[in-house]
Scaffold this active site. Structure first.
Site, mmCIF file in Angstrom:
data_model
loop_
_atom_site.group_PDB
_atom_site.id
_atom_site.type_symbol
_atom_site.label_atom_id
_atom_site.label_comp_id
_atom_site.label_asym_id
_atom_site.label_seq_id
_atom_site.Cartn_x
_atom_site.Cartn_y
_atom_site.Cartn_z
ATOM 1 N N THR A 119 38.503 36.377 38.995
ATOM 2 C CA THR A 119 37.450 35.360 39.085
ATOM 3 C C THR A 119 37.469 34.399 37.915
ATOM 4 O O THR A 119 37.851 34.771 36.793
ATOM 5 C CB THR A 119 36.074 36.064 39.141
ATOM 6 O OG1 THR A 119 35.046 35.084 38.974
ATOM 7 C CG2 THR A 119 35.912 37.084 38.025
ATOM 8 N N TYR A 143 30.017 41.253 35.314
ATOM 9 C CA TYR A 143 30.922 41.023 36.454
ATOM 10 C C TYR A 143 32.264 40.488 35.960
ATOM 11 O O TYR A 143 33.327 41.027 36.273
ATOM 12 C CB TYR A 143 30.268 40.049 37.435
ATOM 13 C CG TYR A 143 31.235 39.520 38.471
ATOM 14 C CD1 TYR A 143 31.805 40.375 39.418
ATOM 15 C CD2 TYR A 143 31.603 38.174 38.487
ATOM 16 C CE1 TYR A 143 32.706 39.896 40.349
ATOM 17 C CE2 TYR A 143 32.497 37.692 39.424
ATOM 18 C CZ TYR A 143 33.047 38.552 40.353
ATOM 19 O OH TYR A 143 33.952 38.084 41.265
#
Ligand code: UD1
Length: 330
Positions: A119, A143
């Protein structure tokens, strides 16, 4: 000789299900492993679906050997940023620890190729709002950190084994299969285009703009929105690259330009032909002002050619999907 199989973890989720469909259309032999915590069995249009965890070593080792698998595509993960701040260990457990177990099984079974969903959240808040693959990583939430730790494990494992990998760092994924076979089903989604399209079809009363005082072109957050079909294609291109003997690498997946929240909402209103009920709110915690991909490497290295770099088309496929979902439930 029949081609070896591919294990796709998280293949019942939003991005995974689009990749599974494209791989299936390309004639690949697939095993999809998904615990269905956020995925949907009906989203898996090709291959055999096995319901289970990607961190279940016994199950994964059995699948790798029984199905003669030489490639793993690893999508299974939790991905909601604010939730990762509230429940960090949930994210380190599912994203980092499970990836470690999966990698151990891959090493034992002699898996050759590993394609990993990472990501842009690994960059945190890059200077100037643009991140190339050379930009230092500095995640600002668990995350992003959980994904970055997985990248490091993969890199370190590849250094001492024959495993070759591609890390794909996704920017803002949006849209659905233009033919309506797969789409984004996630309930209570937080993603801008998804929420805006749900509002456009009447599933929600209003859409919020989180922050109108950012140092951007119109004061709202700017992101690099990539159509899920182009992103899915990047996985097939990465696979071809590895099969042709490519070295382990890391690439950004974005178009290299961005749109503000207001520009996105304008596009939704234009495509839908109706005004949205828009509410201006304060900034959302943890949001960078701008995040755009330096996106040259993926084109040069894989010959990736995006087909849907068009905000209105992205919005149109998202809207079509929401309308279809609505008519399926009524
Ligand atoms: C998304 C991804 C994240 C990834 C990042 C890369 C998910 C859940 N999030 O996060 O994993 O690291 O892209 O850039 O997959 N906004 C509104 N109103 C809304 C929703 C959003 O104004 O109702 C704004 C946000 O403040 C932001 C922009 O829209 O400026 C995009 O937000 P969102 O679609 O939630 O994606 P990211 O937070 O960028």
């Amino acid at each position: 000789m029949s081609r070896k199989a591919i294990l796709v973890t998280g293949g019942a989720g939003y991005i995974g299900s689009h990749v599974v469909r494209q791989l299936g259309e390309a004639g690949e032999r697939l095993v999809v492993l998904d615990n269905l915590s956020t995925g949907f069995a009906e989203a898996v249009l090709y291959g055999e679906l096995v319901v289970g965890d990607s961190g279940d070593r016994e199950l994964v080792s059995r699948l790798l050997s029984e199905h003669d698998i030489d490639t793993v595509m690893h999508f299974a993960a939790h991905l909601v940023v604010p939730e990762s701040v509230e429940k960090p260990l949930k994210y380190y457990g599912n994203n980092t620890c499970n990836t470690r177990n999966l990698l151990e099984c891959c090493a034992e079974a002699g898996v050759k190729h590993f394609i990993f969903s990472s990501t842009a959240a690994t960059y945190g808040i890059p200077e100037g709002g643009i991140a190339t693959e050379e930009t230092p990583t500095a995640p600002i939430n668990p995350y992003g950190t959980s994904k970055l730790m997985s990248e490091w494990m993969l890199r370190d494992l590849s250094a001492v084994t024959d495993l070759k990998h591609v890390i794909l760092r996704y920017f803002n994924v949006a849209g659905s299969d233009p033919e309506g076979r797969t789409g984004q089903r996630t309930p209570n989604a937080t993603l801008l285009i998804k929420v805006a399209c749900e509002t456009a079809v009447g599933k929600r009363d209003s859409i919020s703009i989180f922050g109108t005082d950012y140092p951007t072109k119109d004061g709202t957050g700017v992101r690099d929105y990539i159509h899920v079909e182009d992103l899915a294609r990047a996985h097939l291109d990465a696979l071809t690259y590895l099969r042709q003997g490519g070295e382990s690498t890391l690439v950004n997946c974005g178009y290299g330009h961005g749109y503000s929240v207001r520009e996105v909402l304008d596009a939704v209103q234009r495509v839908n032909g109706k005004a949205l009920n828009i509410v201006e709110q304060p900034r959302r915690a943890g949001d960078p002002p701008q995040l755009i991909a330096g996106a040259e490497k993926i084109r040069k290295l894989f010959g990736w050619k995006p087909q849907y770099d068009d905000l209105e088309f992205i919005v149109k496929t998202s809207l079509d999907w929401e309308r279809q979902q609505l008519s399926d439930t009524t």
